[in-house]
Design a protein around this motif. Sequence first.
Motif, PDB file in Angstrom:
ATOM      1  N   UNK A  74       0.832  -1.208   0.000  1.00  0.00           N
ATOM      2  CA  UNK A  74       0.000   0.000   0.000  1.00  0.00           C
ATOM      3  C   UNK A  74       0.866   1.256   0.000  1.00  0.00           C
ATOM      4  N   UNK A  75       2.004   1.189   0.703  1.00  0.00           N
ATOM      5  CA  UNK A  75       2.915   2.336   0.713  1.00  0.00           C
ATOM      6  C   UNK A  75       3.409   2.646  -0.693  1.00  0.00           C
ATOM      7  N   UNK A  76       3.820   1.603  -1.434  1.00  0.00           N
ATOM      8  CA  UNK A  76       4.288   1.820  -2.804  1.00  0.00           C
ATOM      9  C   UNK A  76       3.172   2.377  -3.682  1.00  0.00           C
ATOM     10  N   UNK A  77       1.959   1.864  -3.494  1.00  0.00           N
ATOM     11  CA  UNK A  77       0.823   2.355  -4.292  1.00  0.00           C
ATOM     12  C   UNK A  77       0.575   3.837  -4.005  1.00  0.00           C
ATOM     13  N   UNK A  78       0.564   4.217  -2.721  1.00  0.00           N
ATOM     14  CA  UNK A  78       0.325   5.618  -2.363  1.00  0.00           C
ATOM     15  C   UNK A  78       1.457   6.515  -2.856  1.00  0.00           C
ATOM     16  N   UNK A  79       2.687   6.007  -2.803  1.00  0.00           N
ATOM     17  CA  UNK A  79       3.810   6.817  -3.280  1.00  0.00           C
ATOM     18  C   UNK A  79       3.734   7.039  -4.789  1.00  0.00           C
ATOM     19  N   UNK A  80       3.252   6.024  -5.542  1.00  0.00           N
ATOM     20  CA  UNK A  80       3.100   6.232  -6.981  1.00  0.00           C
ATOM     21  C   UNK A  80       2.094   7.341  -7.275  1.00  0.00           C
ATOM     22  N   UNK A  81       0.996   7.355  -6.525  1.00  0.00           N
ATOM     23  CA  UNK A  81       0.009   8.418  -6.715  1.00  0.00           C
ATOM     24  C   UNK A  81       0.585   9.774  -6.303  1.00  0.00           C
ATOM     25  N   UNK A  82       1.339   9.793  -5.198  1.00  0.00           N
ATOM     26  CA  UNK A  82       1.948  11.045  -4.743  1.00  0.00           C
ATOM     27  C   UNK A  82       2.995  11.528  -5.739  1.00  0.00           C
ATOM     28  N   UNK A  83       3.787  10.614  -6.295  1.00  0.00           N
ATOM     29  CA  UNK A  83       4.836  11.000  -7.246  1.00  0.00           C
ATOM     30  C   UNK A  83       4.251  11.602  -8.514  1.00  0.00           C
ATOM     31  N   UNK A  84       3.069  11.122  -8.914  1.00  0.00           N
ATOM     32  CA  UNK A  84       2.427  11.710 -10.094  1.00  0.00           C
ATOM     33  C   UNK A  84       2.130  13.182  -9.858  1.00  0.00           C
ATOM     34  N   UNK A  85       1.694  13.502  -8.637  1.00  0.00           N
ATOM     35  CA  UNK A  85       1.421  14.901  -8.310  1.00  0.00           C
ATOM     36  C   UNK A  85       2.721  15.692  -8.182  1.00  0.00           C
ATOM     37  N   UNK A  86       3.746  15.065  -7.583  1.00  0.00           N
ATOM     38  CA  UNK A  86       5.029  15.754  -7.420  1.00  0.00           C
ATOM     39  C   UNK A  86       5.664  16.048  -8.791  1.00  0.00           C
ATOM     40  N   UNK A  87       5.476  15.134  -9.750  1.00  0.00           N
ATOM     41  CA  UNK A  87       6.032  15.356 -11.082  1.00  0.00           C
ATOM     42  C   UNK A  87       5.419  16.600 -11.721  1.00  0.00           C
ATOM     43  N   UNK A  88       4.103  16.791 -11.509  1.00  0.00           N
ATOM     44  CA  UNK A  88       3.453  17.984 -12.047  1.00  0.00           C
ATOM     45  C   UNK A  88       4.010  19.254 -11.407  1.00  0.00           C
ATOM     46  N   UNK A  89       4.443  19.120 -10.131  1.00  0.00           N
ATOM     47  CA  UNK A  89       4.974  20.279  -9.412  1.00  0.00           C
ATOM     48  C   UNK A  89       6.474  20.458  -9.635  1.00  0.00           C
ATOM     49  N   UNK A  90       7.081  19.573 -10.456  1.00  0.00           N
ATOM     50  CA  UNK A  90       8.502  19.680 -10.739  1.00  0.00           C
ATOM     51  C   UNK A  90       9.389  19.160  -9.630  1.00  0.00           C
ATOM     52  N   UNK A  91       8.870  18.321  -8.770  1.00  0.00           N
ATOM     53  CA  UNK A  91       9.645  17.773  -7.653  1.00  0.00           C
ATOM     54  C   UNK A  91      10.151  16.380  -7.991  1.00  0.00           C
ATOM     55  N   UNK A  92      11.255  15.997  -7.346  1.00  0.00           N
ATOM     56  CA  UNK A  92      11.815  14.661  -7.547  1.00  0.00           C
ATOM     57  C   UNK A  92      10.898  13.619  -6.923  1.00  0.00           C
ATOM     58  N   UNK A  93      10.774  12.450  -7.534  1.00  0.00           N
ATOM     59  CA  UNK A  93       9.892  11.416  -6.975  1.00  0.00           C
ATOM     60  C   UNK A  93      10.506  10.767  -5.732  1.00  0.00           C
ATOM     61  N   UNK A  94       9.649  10.240  -4.886  1.00  0.00           N
ATOM     62  CA  UNK A  94      10.088   9.470  -3.719  1.00  0.00           C
ATOM     63  C   UNK A  94      10.282   8.024  -4.148  1.00  0.00           C
ATOM     64  N   UNK A  95      11.419   7.434  -3.770  1.00  0.00           N
ATOM     65  CA  UNK A  95      11.670   6.018  -4.012  1.00  0.00           C
ATOM     66  C   UNK A  95      11.958   5.347  -2.675  1.00  0.00           C
TER      67      UNK A  95
END
Length: 681
Positions: A499-520
């Motif tokens: 579930x953590x990985x799933x939530x991070x993928x959704x969060x990273x999609x938003x961060x990408x729009x904001x120009x932020x580096x993704x969480x891994x």
Amino acid sequence: MTLGKTIVLLLVGLLVGTVMLIGSVAFFTTRASVESLRDGLMAQIDEGVQAKMQGYFDGAPPALEFMEGAVFLRPDVMDEWREAVVVLARFLRTEPDLQFLYYGERATGRVLGVIRDEEGRYLVNRTPGAGVKPENYEILDSGKIVPFLVPPGTSEPYDARTRPWFQEAVRTEGVVWTAPYVFLNGEFVGITAAVARRDGEGSVEGVFAADIVLRDMAAFLDEIEVGETGTAFMMLEDGTFPVSDGARARPQAEEQRGALRSAELDLVGLAVGDVLRREIRHGGINYVTLIKPIELPGRVRYFAGVIVPTGDFMGEVWRNAWLTLAAALVVLVLAIVIGVWMARRVTEPLAVISGELEGIGKLSFPEGGPEVNSSIREVALFSDSVGKMKVSLMAFSKYVPRDLVRTLLARGDEAKLGGRLQSVTVQFTDLAGFTTMSEGMSPDEAFAELSEFLEVVADNQHRVGGITSNFTGDGTLAIFNAPEPLERHEEKAVQAALDTLKDLRELNAQREKEGKAPFRARLGINTAEVLLGNLGTRDRFAYTAIGDGVNLASRIEGMGKLYGTEILAGEECRRATGDIFEWRMIDKIAVVGRRQSVVVYEPLGMAREVDGGVLQARDLYEQALEHYFSGDFEGAERVFEKVRERRPGDMAAAVMVERCRAFQEVAPPEEWDGVYVAPFK
């Protein structure tokens, strides 16, 4: 008991007692009156049903006498029959309850009679001899007799002498009645009244008979209204009902007949003039029934009765009782409101402070708690002190796992040093590449980024029942199955990781729009028996887990960097959840600081939810491992390459390809058992 409750209870108790006394007297008096009226009404209806049924049957004996004394006087009537059937038809017109009048000759088996059909026609039924098909004619309104054609296949050879009513009349003096039976046409249920015709010496010459169809009786019973849903019925001595429902039968009739059957009524000893009254409970409903016998010549006894749910008559009583209760409740509510208002004036400030203290004891700090406005100086000072203590504890609670403290408080465990061995599942989480990510950030920005990541991780751990024991810089240590038992804790830990990985993928999609580096994220999971408890000094300690199983979970998390995996788990965790998730065996490794090797696995997702291509690549990877562990490095390399073709981004397969090539150039030692010794933590 508090002062406020005492005031309210005294006021309410006095009112409740008064209302109950008055209401009870009114209810029982009214109920007795209604029950008396009900029984009287039911008795009148039952007498009416009995009279109707008696009249229904009373038409048959005169008809038999009429046939014997007025129609079949001449000995040649069976041959010269036309005048006789016209007379019978006229008689049938005056007797709506009779359907068929006929005479059967004993010596020849000949039968002559007139029947009224469904369409109101009067038809002659004449059987010229025993065992032949009847002849059928219609008597017109003018008295003319014309042939009547019956549908093919509806007329069969007939011998009246074989019928039960004929044989019973031959054996019996006077009129006999049959039990209800299905007539030969197969359409109607009815009763036959019969009497034997005897000569001067008492020998039987023939039998006169009259048929009564019970359909009309069913319609009559159906028309009777007994209360709102009660019904009238006709019953035999064995408890069966010879009369079926009429055209507009009430839907509750069958349920009420079921109630009568379940009561096992004793009708055998009921004499003419007696009344059987019974109360029955069936299907959660209470009924009252009255039954009277109807005596007819012959061996069959009939009973007329009515049955009605008690609620049909008592409904009004209950409605009045509920109205009285409603009025009492209104008064009661008013009394409670007044009592509560009076009690609040005295006790509300102290109750608010008590609630605040109770919440503080549970480490619960709702936003914007209630304020205490009291004119009493001591209460105001007490409230101010509690508020300051609340602020201090709110700040303190940010440094400890609040759910853990609440659990220990609820169990009554004393906060002291010490621990116990317990099987748990440990989950280590790390934010990969955080050092690189935080370069160029201010401290506030770096902490904000890290907090956003940790929020996702901790929320998923808590949601399935785990506790976040420690924040380890840019990661967490979570424990599942402590301090409270957690069923299937291995499954919950893996689910939290997925579930953590799933939530991070959704969060990273938003961060990408904001120009932020993704969480891994990298996560390591291990199930083992560890030392669990409070660790530290007498003045300061923390609830945590220590031991080889915890260290191994940390090392497994670190191995994810080598194999490029997001989640790795130990063998015990995989064994406990093998049918819940799809797994891929990654390697046998010996981590730093531990001599014994461990097999590590990667969870691919929930069973039956993982893409088929991923599962095929998994199967190839594990086939390659078999070649690898057996020392066939060339064969292993070929299969690992197939995995890379199917999943180009599979870093684990790439690592194993390089390792196979290295072993082909420089063979491993003879004592090599397939275990990879990790060079780092």
